[in-house]
Design an enzyme around this catalytic site. Structure first.
Site, PDB file in Angstrom:
ATOM      1  N   ASN A  28      -7.314   2.518  -9.901  1.00 32.90           N
ATOM      2  CA  ASN A  28      -6.239   3.463 -10.215  1.00 32.90           C
ATOM      3  C   ASN A  28      -6.746   4.875 -10.474  1.00 32.90           C
ATOM      4  OD1 ASN A  28      -3.954   1.516 -10.320  1.00 32.90           O
ATOM      5  ND2 ASN A  28      -5.245   0.616 -11.900  1.00 32.90           N
TER       6      ASN A  28
ATOM      7  N   ARG B 176     -43.202  25.746  31.790  1.00 30.31           N
ATOM      8  CA  ARG B 176     -43.452  26.689  30.704  1.00 30.31           C
ATOM      9  C   ARG B 176     -44.256  27.839  31.301  1.00 30.31           C
ATOM     10  NH1 ARG B 176     -47.820  22.436  28.193  1.00 30.31           N
ATOM     11  NH2 ARG B 176     -49.547  23.140  29.496  1.00 30.31           N
TER      12      ARG B 176
ATOM     13  N   GLY C 112       0.765  -7.565 -16.134  1.00 27.78           N
ATOM     14  CA  GLY C 112       1.788  -8.585 -16.355  1.00 27.78           C
ATOM     15  C   GLY C 112       1.123  -9.843 -16.909  1.00 27.78           C
TER      16      GLY C 112
ATOM     17  N   SER D 189     -45.084  16.835  23.652  1.00 21.69           N
ATOM     18  CA  SER D 189     -44.457  17.372  22.439  1.00 21.69           C
ATOM     19  C   SER D 189     -43.611  18.590  22.757  1.00 21.69           C
ATOM     20  CB  SER D 189     -45.540  17.791  21.448  1.00 21.69           C
ATOM     21  OG  SER D 189     -46.230  16.643  21.018  1.00 21.69           O
TER      22      SER D 189
ATOM     23  N   ARG E  94      -2.986   8.758 -10.538  1.00 24.14           N
ATOM     24  CA  ARG E  94      -4.178   8.975 -11.364  1.00 24.14           C
ATOM     25  C   ARG E  94      -5.449   9.260 -10.553  1.00 24.14           C
ATOM     26  NH1 ARG E  94      -5.307   4.521 -15.343  1.00 24.14           N
ATOM     27  NH2 ARG E  94      -3.859   3.163 -14.244  1.00 24.14           N
TER      28      ARG E  94
ATOM     29  N   LYS F 176     -28.731   8.987  18.683  1.00 19.64           N
ATOM     30  CA  LYS F 176     -27.284   8.785  18.791  1.00 19.64           C
ATOM     31  C   LYS F 176     -26.937   8.286  20.177  1.00 19.64           C
ATOM     32  CE  LYS F 176     -24.435  11.188  20.659  1.00 19.64           C
ATOM     33  NZ  LYS F 176     -23.531  12.158  21.301  1.00 19.64           N
TER      34      LYS F 176
ATOM     35  N   GLN G  45       7.916   1.810   3.471  1.00 18.29           N
ATOM     36  CA  GLN G  45       8.842   1.717   2.336  1.00 18.29           C
ATOM     37  C   GLN G  45       9.157   3.165   1.931  1.00 18.29           C
ATOM     38  OE1 GLN G  45       7.074   0.521  -1.366  1.00 18.29           O
ATOM     39  NE2 GLN G  45       8.968  -0.384  -2.151  1.00 18.29           N
TER      40      GLN G  45
ATOM     41  N   ALA H 225       0.830  -1.212   0.000  1.00 15.23           N
ATOM     42  CA  ALA H 225       0.000   0.000   0.000  1.00 15.23           C
ATOM     43  C   ALA H 225       0.857   1.250   0.000  1.00 15.23           C
ATOM     44  CB  ALA H 225      -0.907  -0.015   1.228  1.00 15.23           C
ATOM     45  N   ALA H 226       2.016   1.175  -0.665  1.00 13.66           N
ATOM     46  CA  ALA H 226       2.939   2.320  -0.622  1.00 13.66           C
ATOM     47  C   ALA H 226       2.795   3.250  -1.814  1.00 13.66           C
ATOM     48  CB  ALA H 226       4.377   1.818  -0.529  1.00 13.66           C
TER      49      ALA H 226
HETATM   50  C1  UD1 Z   1       1.668  -5.004 -10.841  1.00 15.22           C
HETATM   51  C2  UD1 Z   1       2.363  -6.272 -11.350  1.00 15.22           C
HETATM   52  C3  UD1 Z   1       1.669  -6.748 -12.610  1.00 15.22           C
HETATM   53  C4  UD1 Z   1       0.203  -6.975 -12.333  1.00 15.22           C
HETATM   54  C5  UD1 Z   1      -0.446  -5.716 -11.746  1.00 15.22           C
HETATM   55  C6  UD1 Z   1      -1.839  -6.041 -11.274  1.00 15.22           C
HETATM   56  C7  UD1 Z   1       4.693  -6.145 -10.685  1.00 15.22           C
HETATM   57  C8  UD1 Z   1       6.080  -5.847 -11.132  1.00 15.22           C
HETATM   58  N1  UD1 Z   1       3.737  -5.992 -11.578  1.00 15.22           N
HETATM   59  O1  UD1 Z   1       1.880  -4.009 -11.824  1.00 15.22           O
HETATM   60  O2  UD1 Z   1       2.258  -7.963 -13.052  1.00 15.22           O
HETATM   61  O3  UD1 Z   1      -0.464  -7.359 -13.528  1.00 15.22           O
HETATM   62  O4  UD1 Z   1       0.286  -5.247 -10.613  1.00 15.22           O
HETATM   63  O5  UD1 Z   1      -2.500  -4.902 -10.835  1.00 15.22           O
HETATM   64  O6  UD1 Z   1       4.501  -6.555  -9.565  1.00 15.22           O
HETATM   65  N2  UD1 Z   1       3.643  -0.887  -4.517  1.00 15.22           N
HETATM   66  C9  UD1 Z   1       4.362  -0.619  -3.378  1.00 15.22           C
HETATM   67  N3  UD1 Z   1       5.665  -0.244  -3.483  1.00 15.22           N
HETATM   68  C10 UD1 Z   1       6.303  -0.156  -4.677  1.00 15.22           C
HETATM   69  C11 UD1 Z   1       5.553  -0.451  -5.845  1.00 15.22           C
HETATM   70  C12 UD1 Z   1       4.248  -0.805  -5.728  1.00 15.22           C
HETATM   71  O7  UD1 Z   1       3.839  -0.703  -2.269  1.00 15.22           O
HETATM   72  O8  UD1 Z   1       7.499   0.165  -4.673  1.00 15.22           O
HETATM   73  C13 UD1 Z   1       2.235  -1.303  -4.382  1.00 15.22           C
HETATM   74  C14 UD1 Z   1       1.269  -0.303  -4.997  1.00 15.22           C
HETATM   75  O9  UD1 Z   1       0.835   0.618  -4.018  1.00 15.22           O
HETATM   76  C15 UD1 Z   1       0.126  -1.202  -5.449  1.00 15.22           C
HETATM   77  C16 UD1 Z   1       0.831  -2.502  -5.792  1.00 15.22           C
HETATM   78  O10 UD1 Z   1       2.063  -2.494  -5.100  1.00 15.22           O
HETATM   79  O11 UD1 Z   1      -0.783  -1.470  -4.400  1.00 15.22           O
HETATM   80  C17 UD1 Z   1       1.056  -2.668  -7.280  1.00 15.22           C
HETATM   81  O12 UD1 Z   1       1.926  -1.671  -7.747  1.00 15.22           O
HETATM   82  P1  UD1 Z   1       1.758  -0.995  -9.169  1.00 15.22           P
HETATM   83  O13 UD1 Z   1       2.849  -0.008  -9.332  1.00 15.22           O
HETATM   84  O14 UD1 Z   1       0.371  -0.521  -9.328  1.00 15.22           O
HETATM   85  O15 UD1 Z   1       2.039  -2.249 -10.113  1.00 15.22           O
HETATM   86  P2  UD1 Z   1       1.596  -2.444 -11.591  1.00 15.22           P
HETATM   87  O16 UD1 Z   1       2.536  -1.713 -12.480  1.00 15.22           O
HETATM   88  O17 UD1 Z   1       0.150  -2.182 -11.732  1.00 15.22           O
HETATM   89 CA    CA Z   2      -1.561  -1.041 -10.525  1.00 16.14          CA
END
Ligand code: UD1
Ligand code: CA
Length: 450
Positions: A226, A422, A140, A387, A15, A333, A75, A9-10
């Site tokens: 995204n 009242r 991928g 009331s 977008r 509440k 990270q 989640a980094a």
């Molecule tokens: C990645 C996959 C791809 C797959 C796609 C599915 C890799 C190299 N590629 O591509 O094969 O089809 O997801 O959605 O794994 N993130 C980090 N730190 C980083 C990079 C990413 O925490 O340094 C997290 C992002 O926040 C995200 C997830 O990893 O939640 C995927 O990263 P993203 O950059 O979106 O990968 P894709 O290029 O979409």
């Molecule tokens: Ca992605």
């Protein structure tokens, strides 16, 4: 074997065009990250690690508000998905089980799919979740030989022939934790993106003579968010699934597409939900209740046979006992409404106890807030609140007591007493007519003058 979740989640989520980290954008009123964590939790993980980066403070706060036991690691630089997973190594020191990698922006992987990956993991060293994409776009691609997954090629690095492959990588991977970290150690960044790809671990595992396979699921489960448009699609997909599940469970939704549900909404059988009702997080409704149109509920419990709305608002801590009635333009509440009590019209009941069978007259308000602190109002069972009574808390109304309409009640009322607070009525015979004549004469004089 024990399972640990690693949730990536980094990423920035450029977008989304937002100040809020992407994984905190809500679906059904809750950050999408929490949906992803909850999906993984169906495995009853021994440990969960969230990898945060962009907006790490906010991501940490949201994660720990959900479950303080979850580890959040940061990270600092986003060097790729393998590098992200590597950040979890310290938190999983000594953990001897399977690691499941999920993405915080892919919130809908279903429990049953995760269970199938777990089963496949009994026969394979690495299991990847794949899906047949209608439009494979930039995902991928999974390069299969029969049931064996040979490698994953990123779109940017793929040949034209590889781009023809429709089977795509969801990002979800299961692998023994020690093996996962050992494979990641071997991942380099000599590729089109200059990133450390988690997907490289497949070819590395195969080169070591280990086995890898793919489990597949419906594309709807691997929907990644995204952009705001995809966020709206994700919301729609979530709502459609949640409504269908309720209908299957025997709940009547008169106009399903107008009812909005949360991840944890529970509604019992034979409850009727009229159109345009919103359920925020933390709502349970027992069987046989009626939730009438345009009501908004969150963090509350509605018991069997209760009727809510139309146009009612139940806020956190509202607890409605059996056969209670909460009617139009009523807000409740942090208050218990005991069995058979009625609050039918235009009231605010906050920080209160409403006794069994009490009747709260239209326009009654518990004045619970003095500007600094909140205070409690107790209304005894069988009490009759006239009331437009203002109940200035803290205040205690006894069982069977009554208040006169329009009263401002500032002191406790004992059982069975009638409290009137009242101004007494004054009557001036003929005065209304005299006043009207005087005003009419005044107006006529002004018109002549102008
Ligand atoms: C990645 C996959 C791809 C797959 C796609 C599915 C890799 C190299 N590629 O591509 O094969 O089809 O997801 O959605 O794994 N993130 C980090 N730190 C980083 C990079 C990413 O925490 O340094 C997290 C992002 O926040 C995200 C997830 O990893 O939640 C995927 O990263 P993203 O950059 O979106 O990968 P894709 O290029 O979409
Ligand atoms: Ca992605």
């Amino acid at each position: 074997m024990d399972t640990a979740l690693i949730i990536l989640a980094a990423g920035k989520g450029t977008r989304m065009n937002s100040d809020l980290p992407k994984v905190l954008h809500p679906i059904a009123g809750e950050p999408m990250l929490i949906h992803a964590i909850a999906a993984g939790e169906t495995l009853d993980p021994a440990k969960t690690v969230v990898v945060a980066g962009h907006g790490a403070d906010q991501v940490t706060a949201a994660t720990q508000a959900y479950d303080a036991a979850i580890d959040v690691v940061v990270q600092q630089e986003q060097l790729g998905t393998a590098h992200a997973v590597a950040q979890a190594r310290g938190a999983l020191e000594g953990f001897d089980g399977t690691a499941l990698v999920l993405y915080g922006d892919t919130p809908f992987v279903q429990p049953d799919t995760i269970a199938r990956m777990q089963t496949a993991g009994q026969d394979h060293d690495v299991v990847v979740l794949g899906f047949k994409a209608a439009d494979p776009g930039r995902y991928g691609r999974l390069v299969m030989q029969g049931d064996t997954l040979e490698r994953i090629v990123e779109y940017k690095d793929a040949t034209d022939a590889e781009r023809e492959i429709a089977l795509c990588n969801s990002g979800v991977i299961a692998c023994k934790a020690d093996l996962l970290f050992s494979l990641i150690d071997a991942v380099g960044n000599d590729n089109a993106a200059g990133e450390y790809y988690l997907t490289d671990i497949i070819a590395l595992a195969r080169a070591r003579g280990l086995s890898a396979t793919a489990v597949t699921c419906d594309e709807a489960e691997t929907l990644g968010v995204n952009s705001r448009a995809q966020l709206a699609e994700a919301e729609a997909a979530f709502q459609a699934r949640a409504r269908a599940a309720l209908l299957d469970d025997g709940v009547t939704l008169q106009a399903p597409h107008t009812v909005f549900l949360a991840r944890d909404t529970v509604i019992g059988r034979d409850t009727l939900v009229e159109p345009h009702v919103v359920f925020g997080p933390g709502v349970t409704v027992e069987s046989g209740a009626v939730i009438r149109a345009f009501s908004h509920l969150e963090g509350c419990h509605v018991s069997r046979g209760a009727t809510v709305g139309p146009y009612a608002r139940l806020r956190p801590g509202a607890e409605l006992a059996e056969h209670t009635r909460v009617g139009n333009f009523v807000e409740i509440k942090n208050a218990v409404v005991a069995e058979g009590a009625k609050v039918n019209h235009l009231s605010y009941i906050g920080d209160a106890h409403v006794g069994a069978r009490a009747n709260i007259g239209a326009g009654t308000i518990t004045c619970n807030y003095d500007g600094v602190m909140k205070h409690h109002t107790h209304i005894g069972s069988g009490a009759f609140i006239g009331s437009n009574t203002m109940l200035v808390a803290p205040v205690h109304i006894g069982d069977g007591a009554m208040t006169g309409s329009g009263s401002v009640i500032t002191s406790d009322v004992e059982d069975d007493a009638l409290a009137l607070a009242r101004a007494p009525q004054v009557e001036k015979p003929g005065m209304a007519r005299k006043l009207m004549e005087m005003l009419k004469a005044k107006k006529a004089k002004q018109q002549r003058g102008s």
